[in-house]
Enzyme design. Structure first.
Site, PDB file in Angstrom:
ATOM      1  N   LYS A 228       0.877  -1.168   0.000  1.00  0.00           N
ATOM      2  CA  LYS A 228       0.000   0.000   0.000  1.00  0.00           C
ATOM      3  C   LYS A 228       0.912   1.215   0.000  1.00  0.00           C
ATOM      4  O   LYS A 228       1.625   1.468   0.970  1.00  0.00           O
ATOM      5  CB  LYS A 228      -0.905   0.008   1.234  1.00  0.00           C
ATOM      6  CG  LYS A 228      -1.816   1.232   1.277  1.00  0.00           C
ATOM      7  CD  LYS A 228      -2.540   1.360   2.602  1.00  0.00           C
ATOM      8  CE  LYS A 228      -3.224   2.719   2.674  1.00  0.00           C
ATOM      9  NZ  LYS A 228      -3.788   2.988   4.017  1.00  0.00           N
TER      10      LYS A 228
ATOM     11  N   GLY B 295      -8.216   9.062   9.820  1.00  0.00           N
ATOM     12  CA  GLY B 295      -8.527   9.113  11.249  1.00  0.00           C
ATOM     13  C   GLY B 295      -9.587  10.111  11.641  1.00  0.00           C
ATOM     14  O   GLY B 295      -9.898  10.252  12.826  1.00  0.00           O
TER      15      GLY B 295
ATOM     16  N   ALA C 185      -9.718   5.423   4.446  1.00  0.00           N
ATOM     17  CA  ALA C 185      -9.578   6.599   5.311  1.00  0.00           C
ATOM     18  C   ALA C 185     -10.874   7.385   5.453  1.00  0.00           C
ATOM     19  O   ALA C 185     -11.562   7.646   4.475  1.00  0.00           O
ATOM     20  CB  ALA C 185      -8.465   7.535   4.842  1.00  0.00           C
ATOM     21  N   GLY C 186     -11.186   7.734   6.697  1.00  0.00           N
ATOM     22  CA  GLY C 186     -12.322   8.600   6.983  1.00  0.00           C
ATOM     23  C   GLY C 186     -13.557   7.910   7.490  1.00  0.00           C
ATOM     24  O   GLY C 186     -14.488   8.568   7.966  1.00  0.00           O
TER      25      GLY C 186
ATOM     26  N   ASN D 282      -8.883   1.620   9.943  1.00  0.00           N
ATOM     27  CA  ASN D 282      -8.110   1.322  11.140  1.00  0.00           C
ATOM     28  C   ASN D 282      -8.715   2.030  12.348  1.00  0.00           C
ATOM     29  O   ASN D 282      -9.251   1.403  13.265  1.00  0.00           O
ATOM     30  CB  ASN D 282      -6.652   1.715  10.940  1.00  0.00           C
ATOM     31  CG  ASN D 282      -5.758   1.368  12.122  1.00  0.00           C
ATOM     32  OD1 ASN D 282      -4.607   1.740  12.166  1.00  0.00           O
ATOM     33  ND2 ASN D 282      -6.250   0.648  13.115  1.00  0.00           N
ATOM     34  N   THR D 283      -8.670   3.364  12.343  1.00  0.00           N
ATOM     35  CA  THR D 283      -9.101   4.141  13.508  1.00  0.00           C
ATOM     36  C   THR D 283     -10.549   3.863  13.892  1.00  0.00           C
ATOM     37  O   THR D 283     -10.876   3.824  15.084  1.00  0.00           O
ATOM     38  CB  THR D 283      -8.911   5.645  13.246  1.00  0.00           C
ATOM     39  OG1 THR D 283      -7.563   5.879  12.834  1.00  0.00           O
ATOM     40  CG2 THR D 283      -9.201   6.460  14.493  1.00  0.00           C
TER      41      THR D 283
END
Length: 257
Positions: free
Chosen positions: A100, A161, A187-188, A209-210
């Site tokens: 990635k 995040g 993301a987001g 992830n977050t």
């Protein structure tokens, strides 16, 4: 689910939820959350997480490469040189030829440096890497990345995040129509409904992830995300009803007494 695999560069993946490994309180929580997510692809930041030194406690002691596809990423790299260096490090350690690719352009927003990203992608593709680039939601940039040989693209839904969800669904939908490779929204994402929407719009997978690691109960959130991704995928394939301004009777009136 098993008859609807995701295929990238000839590699077959069963799960359309991909997950990261940062921000958990320890390796045990990481392991449990990833198991609950049902993901078979796990991303690891080469410069932040110990995956190359097998002599000390290692994330790979908890996430077996025999069970998961370990996807090294170049998170935290702000120039082409560093991104290339960490991709080469992951390959030299025997982790993966699939990477990635992140080339960050701004420390505050963590938005990608798209010019640097395209340059790094072109180099790594020539070196035989399978490059999955983290990019913005610009369809033109996505097409350039495909042109240099990327077999998938990973546009952001919102800043890394942030948990804001999909901020520009129209750009994402245009991007998905503009490229003929899998699109992984990255993301987001903040909660399960964000993941479901991404899949309903036509994404091939979602990476997060977050949203999991930062939840009050990461393991339960991982479970929620697993179901959300499949619900969105099934809804997209089923085909939603058209939106209408006025009501339409759900019961036919023909033949009424």
């Amino acid at each position: 689910m098993s008859d609807d695999p995701l295929i990238i560069a000839g590699i077959e993946f069963q799960s359309r939820l991909w997950v990261g490994t940062g921000k958990y309180k320890d390796f045990i929580e990481t392991q449990k959350a990833i198991e609950a997510s049902g993901a078979d692809v796990v991303t690891v930041a080469v410069r932040r997480v110990n995956i190359t030194d097998r002599k000390s406690e290692n994330l790979l002691d908890y996430l077996s490469p025999k069970k998961y596809k370990i996807l090294p990423n170049t998170a935290g790299c702000y120039n082409v040189h560093d991104a290339l260096r960490y991709a080469h490090l992951a390959r030299a350690a025997g982790i993966s030829d699939m990477v990635k690719l992140e080339v960050i352009g701004d420390e505050r927003t963590l938005f990608p440096d798209t010019a640097g990203l395209i340059e790094a992608a072109k180099i790594l593709v020539k070196e035989g890497f399978i490059v999955l680039p983290y990019t913005n939601d610009d369809p033109i940039v996505a097409k350039r990345l495909v042109d240099v040989g990327c077999p998938a693209v990973m546009p952001l839904a919102a800043p890394i995040g942030s948990g804001l969800g999909i901020r520009n669904p129209y750009n994402l939908r245009i991007l998905m129509e503009s490229v003929k490779v899998p699109v992984i929204v990255d993301a987001g994402v903040g909660t399960a409904s964000d993941a479901a929407l991404a899949m309903e719009y036509g994404a091939d997978a979602v990476l997060m992830n977050t949203a999991i690691a930062g939840a009050k109960d990461p393991i339960l959130m991982a479970e929620a995300m697993k179901h959300a991704v499949w619900a969105g995928r099934f809804a997209m394939k089923a085909g939603r009803i058209p939106r209408k301004l006025y009501a339409t009777s759900s019961s036919p009136i023909e033949g009424m007494l």
